[in-house]
Design an enzyme around this catalytic site. Structure first.
Site, PDB file in Angstrom:
ATOM      1  N   LEU A 175       0.813  -1.220   0.000  1.00  0.00           N
ATOM      2  CA  LEU A 175       0.000   0.000   0.000  1.00  0.00           C
ATOM      3  C   LEU A 175       0.846   1.270   0.000  1.00  0.00           C
ATOM      4  O   LEU A 175       1.895   1.343   0.626  1.00  0.00           O
ATOM      5  CB  LEU A 175      -0.929  -0.012   1.221  1.00  0.00           C
ATOM      6  N   HIS A 176       0.339   2.256  -0.713  1.00  0.00           N
ATOM      7  CA  HIS A 176       0.981   3.571  -0.783  1.00  0.00           C
ATOM      8  C   HIS A 176      -0.094   4.641  -0.615  1.00  0.00           C
ATOM      9  O   HIS A 176      -1.275   4.323  -0.404  1.00  0.00           O
ATOM     10  CB  HIS A 176       1.749   3.724  -2.101  1.00  0.00           C
TER      11      HIS A 176
ATOM     12  N   HIS B 170      -3.487   4.278  -2.454  1.00  0.00           N
ATOM     13  CA  HIS B 170      -4.443   3.389  -1.788  1.00  0.00           C
ATOM     14  C   HIS B 170      -5.066   4.067  -0.575  1.00  0.00           C
ATOM     15  O   HIS B 170      -6.265   3.968  -0.333  1.00  0.00           O
ATOM     16  CB  HIS B 170      -3.732   2.124  -1.293  1.00  0.00           C
TER      17      HIS B 170
ATOM     18  N   GLY C  19      -9.375   3.803  -8.124  1.00  0.00           N
ATOM     19  CA  GLY C  19      -8.561   4.950  -8.523  1.00  0.00           C
ATOM     20  C   GLY C  19      -8.651   5.239 -10.016  1.00  0.00           C
ATOM     21  O   GLY C  19      -8.712   4.322 -10.832  1.00  0.00           O
ATOM     22  N   GLN C  20      -8.615   6.523 -10.331  1.00  0.00           N
ATOM     23  CA  GLN C  20      -8.561   6.940 -11.742  1.00  0.00           C
ATOM     24  C   GLN C  20      -7.272   6.449 -12.400  1.00  0.00           C
ATOM     25  O   GLN C  20      -7.186   6.342 -13.623  1.00  0.00           O
ATOM     26  CB  GLN C  20      -8.637   8.468 -11.835  1.00  0.00           C
TER      27      GLN C  20
ATOM     28  N   GLN D 209     -10.261   0.215 -15.670  1.00  0.00           N
ATOM     29  CA  GLN D 209     -10.835  -0.665 -14.649  1.00  0.00           C
ATOM     30  C   GLN D 209     -12.133  -0.065 -14.095  1.00  0.00           C
ATOM     31  O   GLN D 209     -13.119  -0.785 -13.881  1.00  0.00           O
ATOM     32  CB  GLN D 209      -9.809  -0.857 -13.533  1.00  0.00           C
TER      33      GLN D 209
ATOM     34  N   ARG E 293       4.048  -0.984  -8.318  1.00  0.00           N
ATOM     35  CA  ARG E 293       5.081  -1.441  -9.265  1.00  0.00           C
ATOM     36  C   ARG E 293       6.267  -0.471  -9.332  1.00  0.00           C
ATOM     37  O   ARG E 293       7.302  -0.826  -9.888  1.00  0.00           O
ATOM     38  CB  ARG E 293       4.469  -1.661 -10.648  1.00  0.00           C
TER      39      ARG E 293
HETATM   40  P1  AMP Z   1      -3.821  -2.042  -6.890  1.00  0.00           P
HETATM   41  O1  AMP Z   1      -3.405  -2.437  -5.517  1.00  0.00           O
HETATM   42  O2  AMP Z   1      -2.704  -1.541  -7.743  1.00  0.00           O
HETATM   43  O3  AMP Z   1      -4.685  -3.093  -7.562  1.00  0.00           O
HETATM   44  O4  AMP Z   1      -4.760  -0.788  -6.708  1.00  0.00           O
HETATM   45  C1  AMP Z   1      -5.882  -0.825  -5.863  1.00  0.00           C
HETATM   46  C2  AMP Z   1      -6.704   0.416  -6.072  1.00  0.00           C
HETATM   47  O5  AMP Z   1      -5.924   1.567  -5.784  1.00  0.00           O
HETATM   48  C3  AMP Z   1      -7.184   0.566  -7.533  1.00  0.00           C
HETATM   49  O6  AMP Z   1      -8.510   1.060  -7.541  1.00  0.00           O
HETATM   50  C4  AMP Z   1      -6.227   1.579  -8.081  1.00  0.00           C
HETATM   51  O7  AMP Z   1      -6.756   2.331  -9.156  1.00  0.00           O
HETATM   52  C5  AMP Z   1      -5.985   2.457  -6.876  1.00  0.00           C
HETATM   53  N1  AMP Z   1      -4.730   3.179  -7.030  1.00  0.00           N
HETATM   54  C6  AMP Z   1      -3.504   2.648  -7.262  1.00  0.00           C
HETATM   55  N2  AMP Z   1      -2.595   3.629  -7.420  1.00  0.00           N
HETATM   56  C7  AMP Z   1      -3.262   4.797  -7.286  1.00  0.00           C
HETATM   57  C8  AMP Z   1      -2.881   6.177  -7.354  1.00  0.00           C
HETATM   58  N3  AMP Z   1      -1.625   6.549  -7.584  1.00  0.00           N
HETATM   59  N4  AMP Z   1      -3.840   7.095  -7.175  1.00  0.00           N
HETATM   60  C9  AMP Z   1      -5.127   6.739  -6.943  1.00  0.00           C
HETATM   61  N5  AMP Z   1      -5.546   5.471  -6.870  1.00  0.00           N
HETATM   62  C10 AMP Z   1      -4.629   4.513  -7.032  1.00  0.00           C
END
Ligand code: AMP
Length: 285
Positions: free
Chosen positions: A33-34, A37, A148-149, A154, A188
């Protein structure tokens, strides 16, 4: 903060919360998580009585040559971050519990919206996403779900199957969270060396250049794409996967860019595949 590993545990928890009249917000993630998230979590916290985060590296959304094994897994650290929000419950299942022997039902979003952008480059990806998100929505009984946008396609796909399958949940899209220099936050990003991260700034730079051109009156889609490509091509370590422009959220081709157009890019920096986008009239400029 409750931690659940078994689908049945989450099901029972959300049943109780629903019975007590609580509204439930779901934030699906793959962990590591960052701040991106956590912004989703905070949006859910504002809107809902109960916030459920899922942390699950979903095997069925990865292609055979993709990074499922290498994907960062940091559950303990993730929990510490989630406690700061705070979220009420974390769901962290094992693949064998989400996809037990005999599992054979998938959600396949079969329209044009999955035949372009990442859908075209990552066969089966959105089938995996739609399947796991449907399962998470059913288990959590979420009233609201947050995406997230950053992964704009997605959001389009999730809205489509939620509507097509009459799932009683409302979808919220949260703007892209970036590092101070512009790089979109992503789990990533951890794959990249310091040098690669510096070079990866070319993604947000190319989108900014395109947005600037748009703001200065350039609305021709081909020209906007050309401007974006030129910036990306100037970085020798960047290899373009796609630079595309569509209407948002319909994802239909556009000749003339307007405030509801999305410029979406996927670019390899070394071995790391990064995505980013800008919606011309959107909150994320
Ligand atoms: P992930 O863990 O990469 O599958 O992402 C989980 C959720 O966090 C998804 O809805 C992503 O679009 C959102 N997300 C990931 N990175 C960002 C970001 N930099 N800004 C906003 N939402 C994000």
């Amino acid at each position: 903060m409750e931690i659940f590993h078994k689908p049945e545990e989450l099901k029972e928890y959300s049943r109780k919360m629903k019975k007590a009249g609580k509204t439930i917000g779901l934030v699906p993630t793959m962990g590591a998580l960052h701040e991106g998230h956590l912004t989703l979590m905070r949006a859910a916290r504002e809107k809902c009585d109960i916030v459920i985060a899922s942390v699950f590296v979903n095997p069925v959304q990865f292609g055979p040559n993709e990074d499922f094994d290498a994907y960062p897994r940091r559950f303990e650290e993730d929990c510490k971050k989630l406690e700061t929000v705070p979220v009420d419950a974390v769901f962290h299942p094992e693949p064998k519990d989400m996809y037990p022997d005999g599992f054979c039902t998938y959600v396949n979003v079969d329209g044009d919206i999955t035949k372009k952008l990442c859908g075209a480059r990552r066969p089966g990806h959105f089938r995996g996403v739609a399947t796991v998100v449907t399962k998470l929505m059913n288990l959590s009984r979420a009233d609201e779900a947050f995406f997230g946008q950053k992964d704009a396609q997605q959001v389009v796909v999730v809205n489509r199957f939620v509507s097509d399958l009459n799932i009683p949940v409302h979808i919220n899209m949260v703007p892209i969270v970036r590092e101070p220099e512009g790089l979109a936050r992503s789990s990533r990003n951890a794959y990249m060396s310091a040098d690669e991260k510096q070079r990866a700034l070319v993604l947000s730079r190319s989108l900014r250049k395109a947005k600037e051109a748009y703001d200065n009156g350039e609305h021709d889609a081909e020209k906007i794409k050309k401007i974006t490509r030129e910036v990306l091509d100037a970085e020798p370590k960047a290899k373009i996967d796609y630079v595309d422009l569509y209407s948002f959220p319909a994802l239909e081709p556009v000749d003339s860019v307007d405030e509801r157009s999305i410029l979406a890019i996927a670019v390899y920096i070394g071995k790391t595949r990064l995505i980013d986008n800008v919606i011309f009239g959107g909150a994320d400029k």
